[in-house]
Scaffold this active site. Structure first.
Site, PDB file in Angstrom:
ATOM      1  N   ASP A 122      -2.902  -6.762   6.587  1.00 50.87           N
ATOM      2  CA  ASP A 122      -4.201  -6.213   5.981  1.00 50.87           C
ATOM      3  C   ASP A 122      -4.383  -5.656   7.269  1.00 50.87           C
ATOM      4  O   ASP A 122      -3.317  -5.533   9.027  1.00 50.87           O
ATOM      5  CB  ASP A 122      -5.248  -7.154   6.064  1.00 50.87           C
ATOM      6  CG  ASP A 122      -6.987  -6.350   5.135  1.00 50.87           C
ATOM      7  OD1 ASP A 122      -6.825  -4.668   5.473  1.00 50.87           O
ATOM      8  OD2 ASP A 122      -7.320  -6.849   4.556  1.00 50.87           O
TER       9      ASP A 122
HETATM   10  C1  BGC Z   1      -9.295  -3.910   3.919  1.00 52.55           C
HETATM   11  C2  BGC Z   1      -8.194  -3.849   2.477  1.00 52.55           C
HETATM   12  C3  BGC Z   1      -7.305  -2.352   2.559  1.00 52.55           C
HETATM   13  C4  BGC Z   1      -7.847  -1.649   3.702  1.00 52.55           C
HETATM   14  C5  BGC Z   1      -6.965  -0.266   4.233  1.00 52.55           C
HETATM   15  C6  BGC Z   1      -8.850  -2.993   5.342  1.00 52.55           C
HETATM   16  O1  BGC Z   1     -10.173  -2.995   5.633  1.00 52.55           O
HETATM   17  O2  BGC Z   1      -9.114  -4.886   3.469  1.00 52.55           O
HETATM   18  O3  BGC Z   1      -8.200  -4.108   1.782  1.00 52.55           O
HETATM   19  O4  BGC Z   1      -6.732  -2.542   1.796  1.00 52.55           O
HETATM   20  O5  BGC Z   1      -9.018  -1.860   4.952  1.00 52.55           O
HETATM   21  O6  BGC Z   1      -7.889   0.287   4.179  1.00 52.55           O
END
Ligand code: BGC
Length: 757
Positions: free
Chosen positions: A292
């Site tokens: 993530d």
């Molecule tokens: C979130 C993810 C997301 C990623 C990209 C993160 O902050 O937890 O679910 O896909 O950002 O945007």
């Protein structure tokens, strides 16, 4: 007690059934060969490049990276040091960035373009939690197909969805992004969404790779506070958290995303048990794992590793294949391998997985395949999607209360006061996590109602929900105290036949980093509701929210309550059709609604305590609160219709001895005056087990639409996969003993029968 240990054999059997056809196998072999050939030509640096993902130059969904990095990112793309971009979308942007990778880097390996296409790209479907309330797997699959069709036309080839995290905590803002609290329903929905995004053929122009996220247990953040620690036992992990992820692997999902949280002392991103042992070995997952946003780097803040170098090392050893925005892979992995701290075989394994998905998408045949300006123009906002998202929105609405049949409303001759800022808001209904959508593109409740033009409408805002700047990346001002609009709203209500109050949360009050400690109506909306009620009791309360709310006062006083979530582009049309009876509501809650936030986490599939019942009147030593009931305000699976259904003749037709199958049937009758649809839900209780089982577990459901007076026999089949459970060692067991079965319209169903294994 006789144990039937399914273990590995059973798991292999289930996964064999999902195996690709022989043709696909040959195709896969060819792809594997191509991957090997390419891999053999790559330098260590180029391999590490494939494991590196940067955010683009437009949207950010995490802490904003230092702007000085942009030039470096471009340089890295051109020198083969980047495998994927996120937040670059639109064919012009994607083509330009893809061109740098393909035409300027030594091997010309195309990039993956990932984006959070969660419930639509331009044409927006209901938020995922709302869609889950439909229990309609085909409709959810269609919704994901539409999202994939629009996103792929805008250059995107990979979505960071579906989020399959189970959550029992309404305080957690991201509950809106999942399928609710139940592992069985969540697993079915995970498969439907993945099939919708990926289709049968990933190389088709209108399909994209999906991501099961966040592995694992992010939905169990302590106290519902975003990014918080998770400490849960193995029984919950295996039986509640894992099943939707396992279902995602069975549905051939192409990627997994790490979770931000620490799980039982280990950050998910660096957890070998999760990623290697369970996901890649036990479940045989062949896709790749993306971190993530900076979750590799955050392992330092967690106190797990001392710096970025150690973080990169631990993440790769654990099995995180691609690094989103921490820069530690690109900065540290080369010397880690050269210094012998990481075996290059681990790098090769990660790169193989990533390249394979690129081949499957067809990017090596045509890296610009998703970059047609004409297709983009034709596809985005194409009216052909509107009917389907409208259907999805209608099916997502849950009728919570309808005293004296206040609903549906009469279609003519009524003076209707419409009150609430949300009734006239063209952006909020789009909800959270719709990064590609354009502001102001939702149909409002007011617009939807006005299509029923034989009634008169008076609109007054009453009060704002939030004030000031409303943005995905900024803190919202949720403390509105301005009541200057009350007087107008009250006066409109006085002369109305019916008052429709549209209250709840702004679309951006749920989602990432939007945890709440309260589950009430934000600002002064509760007060507004009570003031209006003093002058007119004929109120239809339409709720727009991204999580379960605790509204005991409304439940006690307001005659009609409609849960309308954040329903996307067609929101207002869907709500109006339900209010006027053009659609008979059929939604069922995918998450328990508490009476009070203090009951959270509250969920239907709880276990019995040792003291579940009041021993005798007045006694105190039993499992309860002294100031509130144990029961929820609205249970999981609950939702009314404009008709009624009865359930009888619950029969257990044959027992487990024949064919390891239990057949169950029930007669359902539409006992009301209208045609209607309900979801027949089957729950079981394994009465005694070596690891205690919940009081009820959903194991099957079926939707049935019946004319007034019509009845139908619904049949269910329970097999080992429904009857067993995972013990604390992660072994799947089906234990002999007695089971109860319950069938009905929600998790409080009490029509029951029993059987023995
Ligand atoms: C979130 C993810 C997301 C990623 C990209 C993160 O902050 O937890 O679910 O896909 O950002 O945007």
């Amino acid at each position: 007690m006789r144990l039937i240990l399914l273990g590995f054999v059973g798991i292999l059997f289930f996964s064999c059934q999902q195996n690709p056809s022989l043709n696909n196998k040959t195709e896969e072999l060819k792809i594997d060969q191509k991957v090997e050939e390419l891999l053999s030509k790559m330098t260590l640096q180029e391999k590490i490049g494939q494991m590196n993902q940067y955010s683009g130059f437009m949207d950010f969904t995490g802490p904003q990276p230092d702007k000085g990095r942009t030039a470096k990112k471009l340089e890295h793309i051109k020198s083969g040091m980047v495998g994927s971009m996120l937040n670059v979308h639109g064919v012009k942007n994607v083509r330009a960035v893809q061109k740098m990778a393909v035409e300027e880097s030594r091997l010309g390996i195309p990039l993956l373009f990932g984006f959070d296409v969660v419930h639509g790209y331009k044409t927006i479907s209901p938020i995922p939690l709302a869609e889950a309330a439909s229990w309609d797997l085909e409709a959810m699959k269609r919704s994901a197909e539409i999202a994939a069709e629009e996103a792929s036309a805008a250059g995107i080839n990979w979505t960071f969805a579906p989020m399959v995290d189970i959550s029992r905590d309404a305080r957690w803002g991201r509950a809106m992004e999942g399928a609710g609290e139940d592992p069985y329903l969540g697993s079915q929905i995970a498969k439907a969404r993945i099939n919708g995004f990926q289709g049968d053929d990933l190389s088709s122009l209108n399909t994209i790779a999906a991501t099961a996220k966040h592995f694992a247990a992010y939905g169990f953040a302590e106290a519902g506070r975003e990014y918080n620690t998770v400490d849960i036992g193995t029984s919950t992990l295996y039986n509640v958290v894992f099943p939707p992820f396992r279902a995602a692997v069975d549905a051939d999902v192409k990627s997994f995303m790490n979770a931000f949280n620490v799980l039982n002392g280990v950050p998910a991103t660096g957890d070998e048990f999760l990623l290697r042992e369970i996901l890649k070995e036990k479940w045989d997952f062949e896709g790749f794992v993306v971190s993530d946003w900076d979750s590799v780097g955050e392992m330092v803040a967690h106190g797990f590793v001392k710096d970025g170098r150690e973080a990169a090392k631990q993440a790769v050893i654990a099995g995180s294949d691609m690094d989103m925005e921490s820069y530690h892979y690109i900065e540290e992995l080369k010397t880690l391998v050269e210094d012998g701290e990481i075996d290059e075989k681990l790098i090769d394994d990660a790169v193989r997985r990533i390249l394979k998905v690129k081949y499957e998408l067809g990017l090596f045949d045509d890296p610009y395949k998703y970059c047609s300006v004409e297709r983009q123009k034709e596809t985005l906002y194409n009216t052909k999607f509107r009917d389907d998202v409208l259907e999805m929105a209608k099916k997502s609405i849950v009728l919570l209360k309808n005293e004296n049949d206040l609903l549906p409303l009469e279609t003519s001759g009524q003076n209707i006061a419409v009150i609430g800022a949300l009734a006239d808001d063209k952006t909020s209904p789009l909800g959270s996590w719709r990064l590609g959508a354009d502001e102001g593109t939702a149909i409002t409740v007011l617009e939807g109602l006005k299509k029923y033009d034989k009634n008169n409408y008076t609109y007054s805002k009453g009060a704002d929900v939030v004030t000031g700047e409303v943005s995905f990346t900024r803190e919202l001002n949720v403390n509105n105290i301005d009541k200057s609009g009350f007087a107008r709203a009250i006066s409109a209500a006085k002369s109305a036949n019916v008052v429709i109050m549209v209250l709840g949360e702004h679309g951006l009050q749920s989602g990432e980093a939007r945890s709440r400690t309260r589950l009430d109506l934000p600002g002064v909306q509760q007060e507004l509701l009570e003031e209006v009620y003093k002058v007119n009791k004929n109120i239809v309360l339409v709720l727009q929210n991204g999580r379960p709310l605790a509204l005991p006062w409304a439940d006690e006083h307001i005659p009609a309550i409609v849960e309308a979530w954040h329903l996307g582009t067609e929101s207002g049309n869907a709500i109006a059709k339900v209010l006027y009876g053009a659609y008979n509501p059929s939604g069922k809650l995918p998450m328990t609604f508490p009476r009070h936030v203090g009951q959270v986490p509250i969920y239907y599939n709880q276990k019995s305590t040792g003291r579940p019942k009041l021993p005798s009147p007045g006694e105190v030593f039993w499992s309860h609160y002294t100031d509130e009931k144990n029961s929820p305000l609205y249970p999981f699976g609950y939702g009314l219709s404009y008709t009624t259904f009865s359930f009888e003749d619950l029969k257990v037709k044959n027992t487990y001895t024949e064919d390891n199958t239990v057949l169950i049937s029930v007669k359902v009758t539409n006992t009301g005056k209208r045609k209607g649809k309900t979801t027949v839900q089957l729950y079981i209780q394994d009465e005694f087990a070596s690891v205690t089982r919940p009081l009820k577990e959903l194991k099957s459901f079926e939707q049935v639409e019946l004319e007034a007076g019509e009845n139908r026999i619904i049949n269910f089949k329970l097999k080992d996969e429904h009857l067993g459970f995972y013990n604390t060692k992660g072994e799947f067991l089906v234990e002999k003993g007695s089971f109860n079965v319950f069938v009905g319209e929600d998790s409080q169903a009490d029509l029951s029968n029993s059987f023995e294994l």
